[in-house]
Design a protein around this motif. Sequence first.
Motif, PDB file in Angstrom:
ATOM      1  N   TYR A 100       2.798  13.673  -8.631  1.00  0.00           N
ATOM      2  CA  TYR A 100       2.484  12.849  -9.801  1.00  0.00           C
ATOM      3  C   TYR A 100       3.515  11.731  -9.965  1.00  0.00           C
ATOM      4  CZ  TYR A 100       1.333  11.614 -14.621  1.00  0.00           C
ATOM      5  OH  TYR A 100       0.970  10.926 -15.757  1.00  0.00           O
ATOM      6  N   ALA A 101       4.805  12.082  -9.875  1.00  0.00           N
ATOM      7  CA  ALA A 101       5.874  11.099 -10.092  1.00  0.00           C
ATOM      8  C   ALA A 101       5.852  10.000  -9.042  1.00  0.00           C
ATOM      9  CB  ALA A 101       7.228  11.799 -10.098  1.00  0.00           C
ATOM     10  N   ALA A 102       5.558  10.345  -7.792  1.00  0.00           N
ATOM     11  CA  ALA A 102       5.516   9.344  -6.723  1.00  0.00           C
ATOM     12  C   ALA A 102       4.373   8.357  -6.949  1.00  0.00           C
ATOM     13  CB  ALA A 102       5.366  10.030  -5.365  1.00  0.00           C
ATOM     14  N   ALA A 103       3.181   8.874  -7.234  1.00  0.00           N
ATOM     15  CA  ALA A 103       2.039   7.991  -7.486  1.00  0.00           C
ATOM     16  C   ALA A 103       2.270   7.148  -8.731  1.00  0.00           C
ATOM     17  CB  ALA A 103       0.765   8.833  -7.632  1.00  0.00           C
ATOM     18  N   GLU A 104       2.923   7.737  -9.723  1.00  0.00           N
ATOM     19  CA  GLU A 104       3.199   7.001 -10.959  1.00  0.00           C
ATOM     20  C   GLU A 104       4.152   5.837 -10.721  1.00  0.00           C
ATOM     21  OE1 GLU A 104       4.216   8.145 -15.572  1.00  0.00           O
ATOM     22  OE2 GLU A 104       5.414   9.068 -13.991  1.00  0.00           O
ATOM     23  N   GLN A 105       5.066   5.977  -9.768  1.00  0.00           N
ATOM     24  CA  GLN A 105       5.978   4.875  -9.449  1.00  0.00           C
ATOM     25  C   GLN A 105       5.201   3.643  -9.013  1.00  0.00           C
ATOM     26  OE1 GLN A 105       9.157   4.113  -9.534  1.00  0.00           O
ATOM     27  NE2 GLN A 105      10.014   6.015 -10.292  1.00  0.00           N
ATOM     28  N   LEU A 106       4.182   3.824  -8.185  1.00  0.00           N
ATOM     29  CA  LEU A 106       3.373   2.698  -7.732  1.00  0.00           C
ATOM     30  C   LEU A 106       2.543   2.122  -8.882  1.00  0.00           C
ATOM     31  CD1 LEU A 106       2.202   4.078  -4.268  1.00  0.00           C
ATOM     32  CD2 LEU A 106       4.151   2.602  -4.793  1.00  0.00           C
ATOM     33  N   TYR A 107       2.062   2.989  -9.740  1.00  0.00           N
ATOM     34  CA  TYR A 107       1.332   2.546 -10.937  1.00  0.00           C
ATOM     35  C   TYR A 107       2.240   1.713 -11.843  1.00  0.00           C
ATOM     36  CZ  TYR A 107      -0.661   3.105 -15.663  1.00  0.00           C
ATOM     37  OH  TYR A 107      -1.121   2.898 -16.925  1.00  0.00           O
ATOM     38  N   LYS A 108       3.473   2.183 -12.035  1.00  0.00           N
ATOM     39  CA  LYS A 108       4.422   1.432 -12.849  1.00  0.00           C
ATOM     40  C   LYS A 108       4.758   0.097 -12.212  1.00  0.00           C
ATOM     41  CE  LYS A 108       6.711   5.308 -15.165  1.00  0.00           C
ATOM     42  NZ  LYS A 108       7.986   6.070 -15.304  1.00  0.00           N
TER      43      LYS A 108
ATOM     44  N   LEU B 132      -6.644 -10.336 -12.028  1.00  0.00           N
ATOM     45  CA  LEU B 132      -5.538  -9.983 -11.137  1.00  0.00           C
ATOM     46  C   LEU B 132      -5.387  -8.469 -11.012  1.00  0.00           C
ATOM     47  CD1 LEU B 132      -2.846 -12.630 -12.171  1.00  0.00           C
ATOM     48  CD2 LEU B 132      -4.094 -12.517 -10.010  1.00  0.00           C
ATOM     49  N   SER B 133      -5.622  -7.759 -12.100  1.00  0.00           N
ATOM     50  CA  SER B 133      -5.494  -6.293 -12.050  1.00  0.00           C
ATOM     51  C   SER B 133      -6.561  -5.682 -11.153  1.00  0.00           C
ATOM     52  CB  SER B 133      -5.582  -5.708 -13.460  1.00  0.00           C
ATOM     53  OG  SER B 133      -6.888  -5.829 -13.985  1.00  0.00           O
ATOM     54  N   ILE B 134      -7.741  -6.269 -11.123  1.00  0.00           N
ATOM     55  CA  ILE B 134      -8.797  -5.782 -10.227  1.00  0.00           C
ATOM     56  C   ILE B 134      -8.383  -5.938  -8.774  1.00  0.00           C
ATOM     57  CG2 ILE B 134     -11.158  -6.195  -9.438  1.00  0.00           C
ATOM     58  CD1 ILE B 134     -11.861  -6.983 -12.319  1.00  0.00           C
ATOM     59  N   LEU B 135      -7.815  -7.090  -8.443  1.00  0.00           N
ATOM     60  CA  LEU B 135      -7.341  -7.322  -7.076  1.00  0.00           C
ATOM     61  C   LEU B 135      -6.244  -6.328  -6.704  1.00  0.00           C
ATOM     62  CD1 LEU B 135      -7.189 -11.235  -6.999  1.00  0.00           C
ATOM     63  CD2 LEU B 135      -8.917  -9.748  -5.973  1.00  0.00           C
ATOM     64  N   GLY B 136      -5.319  -6.079  -7.636  1.00  0.00           N
ATOM     65  CA  GLY B 136      -4.239  -5.130  -7.380  1.00  0.00           C
ATOM     66  C   GLY B 136      -4.762  -3.724  -7.171  1.00  0.00           C
ATOM     67  N   CYS B 137      -5.769  -3.339  -7.939  1.00  0.00           N
ATOM     68  CA  CYS B 137      -6.361  -2.009  -7.817  1.00  0.00           C
ATOM     69  C   CYS B 137      -7.016  -1.828  -6.453  1.00  0.00           C
ATOM     70  CB  CYS B 137      -7.377  -1.793  -8.934  1.00  0.00           C
ATOM     71  SG  CYS B 137      -8.174  -0.172  -8.883  1.00  0.00           S
ATOM     72  N   VAL B 138      -7.754  -2.827  -6.009  1.00  0.00           N
ATOM     73  CA  VAL B 138      -8.420  -2.756  -4.703  1.00  0.00           C
ATOM     74  C   VAL B 138      -7.389  -2.598  -3.588  1.00  0.00           C
ATOM     75  CG1 VAL B 138      -9.806  -4.050  -3.041  1.00  0.00           C
ATOM     76  CG2 VAL B 138     -10.443  -4.047  -5.455  1.00  0.00           C
ATOM     77  N   ALA B 139      -6.303  -3.363  -3.688  1.00  0.00           N
ATOM     78  CA  ALA B 139      -5.243  -3.266  -2.683  1.00  0.00           C
ATOM     79  C   ALA B 139      -4.628  -1.868  -2.669  1.00  0.00           C
ATOM     80  CB  ALA B 139      -4.167  -4.315  -2.951  1.00  0.00           C
ATOM     81  N   GLY B 140      -4.410  -1.303  -3.849  1.00  0.00           N
ATOM     82  CA  GLY B 140      -3.828   0.036  -3.932  1.00  0.00           C
ATOM     83  C   GLY B 140      -4.713   1.098  -3.310  1.00  0.00           C
ATOM     84  N   VAL B 141      -6.023   0.969  -3.500  1.00  0.00           N
ATOM     85  CA  VAL B 141      -6.957   1.940  -2.928  1.00  0.00           C
ATOM     86  C   VAL B 141      -6.999   1.829  -1.406  1.00  0.00           C
ATOM     87  CG1 VAL B 141      -9.395   2.583  -2.794  1.00  0.00           C
ATOM     88  CG2 VAL B 141      -8.364   2.085  -5.011  1.00  0.00           C
ATOM     89  N   LEU B 142      -6.977   0.600  -0.890  1.00  0.00           N
ATOM     90  CA  LEU B 142      -7.114   0.378   0.548  1.00  0.00           C
ATOM     91  C   LEU B 142      -5.896   0.824   1.353  1.00  0.00           C
ATOM     92  CD1 LEU B 142      -8.878  -3.126   0.612  1.00  0.00           C
ATOM     93  CD2 LEU B 142      -9.897  -0.883   1.046  1.00  0.00           C
ATOM     94  N   ILE B 143      -4.709   0.578   0.831  1.00  0.00           N
ATOM     95  CA  ILE B 143      -3.500   0.862   1.622  1.00  0.00           C
ATOM     96  C   ILE B 143      -2.612   1.926   0.965  1.00  0.00           C
ATOM     97  CG2 ILE B 143      -3.512  -1.437   2.645  1.00  0.00           C
ATOM     98  CD1 ILE B 143      -1.270  -2.214   0.711  1.00  0.00           C
TER      99      ILE B 143
ATOM    100  N   MET C  43      -4.735   4.033 -10.017  1.00  0.00           N
ATOM    101  CA  MET C  43      -5.260   2.682  -9.860  1.00  0.00           C
ATOM    102  C   MET C  43      -6.422   2.418 -10.833  1.00  0.00           C
ATOM    103  SD  MET C  43      -3.392   1.062  -7.659  1.00  0.00           S
ATOM    104  CE  MET C  43      -2.064   1.922  -8.525  1.00  0.00           C
ATOM    105  N   LEU C  44      -7.281   3.412 -10.986  1.00  0.00           N
ATOM    106  CA  LEU C  44      -8.360   3.292 -11.975  1.00  0.00           C
ATOM    107  C   LEU C  44      -7.776   3.207 -13.385  1.00  0.00           C
ATOM    108  CD1 LEU C  44     -10.922   5.908 -10.554  1.00  0.00           C
ATOM    109  CD2 LEU C  44     -11.008   3.403 -10.370  1.00  0.00           C
TER     110      LEU C  44
END
Length: 423
Positions: free
Chosen positions: A250-258, A294-305, A329-330
């Motif tokens: 959870y903490a690792a994924a949250e770092q990318l979200y932050k 911009l947030s939509i673009l960032g979300c797509v990038a996060g899902v892909l890579i 990302m959602l």
Amino acid sequence: MSPSNKKGLASNTAALLSLQLANYILPLLVTPYLTRTLGISIYGVVAFGLAISQIACIITDYGFNLSATYQIAKESDNKEQIRKICGAVFTCKVILLIPVLFLLSAFIHFSTNYNEYHDYFWLLLLPIIGQTFQPTWLFQGIEKMAYMTIFTVTSRICVLGLTIIFVAGPQDYSFVAITTGLANIFAALIGIAFMLKLGYSPSWSSWSFTRKIFDESTEFFWSRAALASYTAGTTFFLGIFSTPVQVAYYAAAEQLYKGAQSFITPLTQALYPYMARNKDVSLFAKILKYTVLLSILGCVAGVLIGKQVLALIFGHSFIDAYPTLILFMLLFLITTPSVLLGYPFLGALGDTKTANRSVIYAGLVQITLLLICYLLELKLAVQVLATTLIAEAFVLTFRGYKAVQIGKQLSNPGESDSPALAK
């Protein structure tokens, strides 16, 4: 909007963006070091402790980062009144440390799952104290964000350097609390020095004035406390009822979200005092539209890579955090418009009740869902995070409905006497 106001908004946004990038990039350099040095289980314990310190700081902040910012922004031409507000806020913070100490002591005494880590949890008092006395609310209120950026970035650099020096293996996990605490205290001292240099030394008014400042922040506190139920509170739930490994995922994924949030937060912080004074709705609408795109673009990038990023930053043992990252990302797609519609829009137009109550109600939704997770023994990070997604969707719906109403009232001002628009 005058050119000088535009320039001030842009300057403060730039300073806060620098601050948020430092708040993200520097910890992001620390986190991979810790995940590899401590191992996934011990890192989960450390992340759990840092979540506890975040919850404690919500209590000691008591919503002043919003209420005091707003009060100071309105008194921007009255330095003596601002000094009284500073004195009242610092007095309240000293008093609020007492219940924090009691609650931390109770947790350490009654928690049996972390008996061998008691020293680490006691040392969390250092970062809590340091964070408590950082006068960020003052610099946001007087729109001098560059000062806040200086002392915060300095503290982040100190955390990075001290962590690399003192944390060499799993046995050194307690030093995470020490290094974070010393850096936070150093940042508080620098911030107070800047405050004195600018002539805002705290002055005592009276207990009645202090009580007034405290009471005016109470609604903000409950909204922050409710928010904690589906931010740090989620980590706390996993730490109590799940395993350190799930906390680590959870903490690792949250770092990318932050990290994604770090591009949005400075804009909301700069907009709040600006909108409180100017109420420039047309500018806000443009900012909202482009920020969501911009947030939509960032979300797509996060899902892909996402998988590659998790492995690269935190190590291959964290690839299993990918489903949790997808939900984050959602969540980012939901929180971006929600945060902008909160205090920068509804709060600045006088409707702080909707901004606050939306979070309070969502907190109740979150607590209910976490109770269901406990009863059904749903203890995986992705399962618990799903409750946050639902709670945040509620906040966006609640705020969005009210924002549409206010938009209609602005288009037809003669049809409504809304107090939110009268201010």
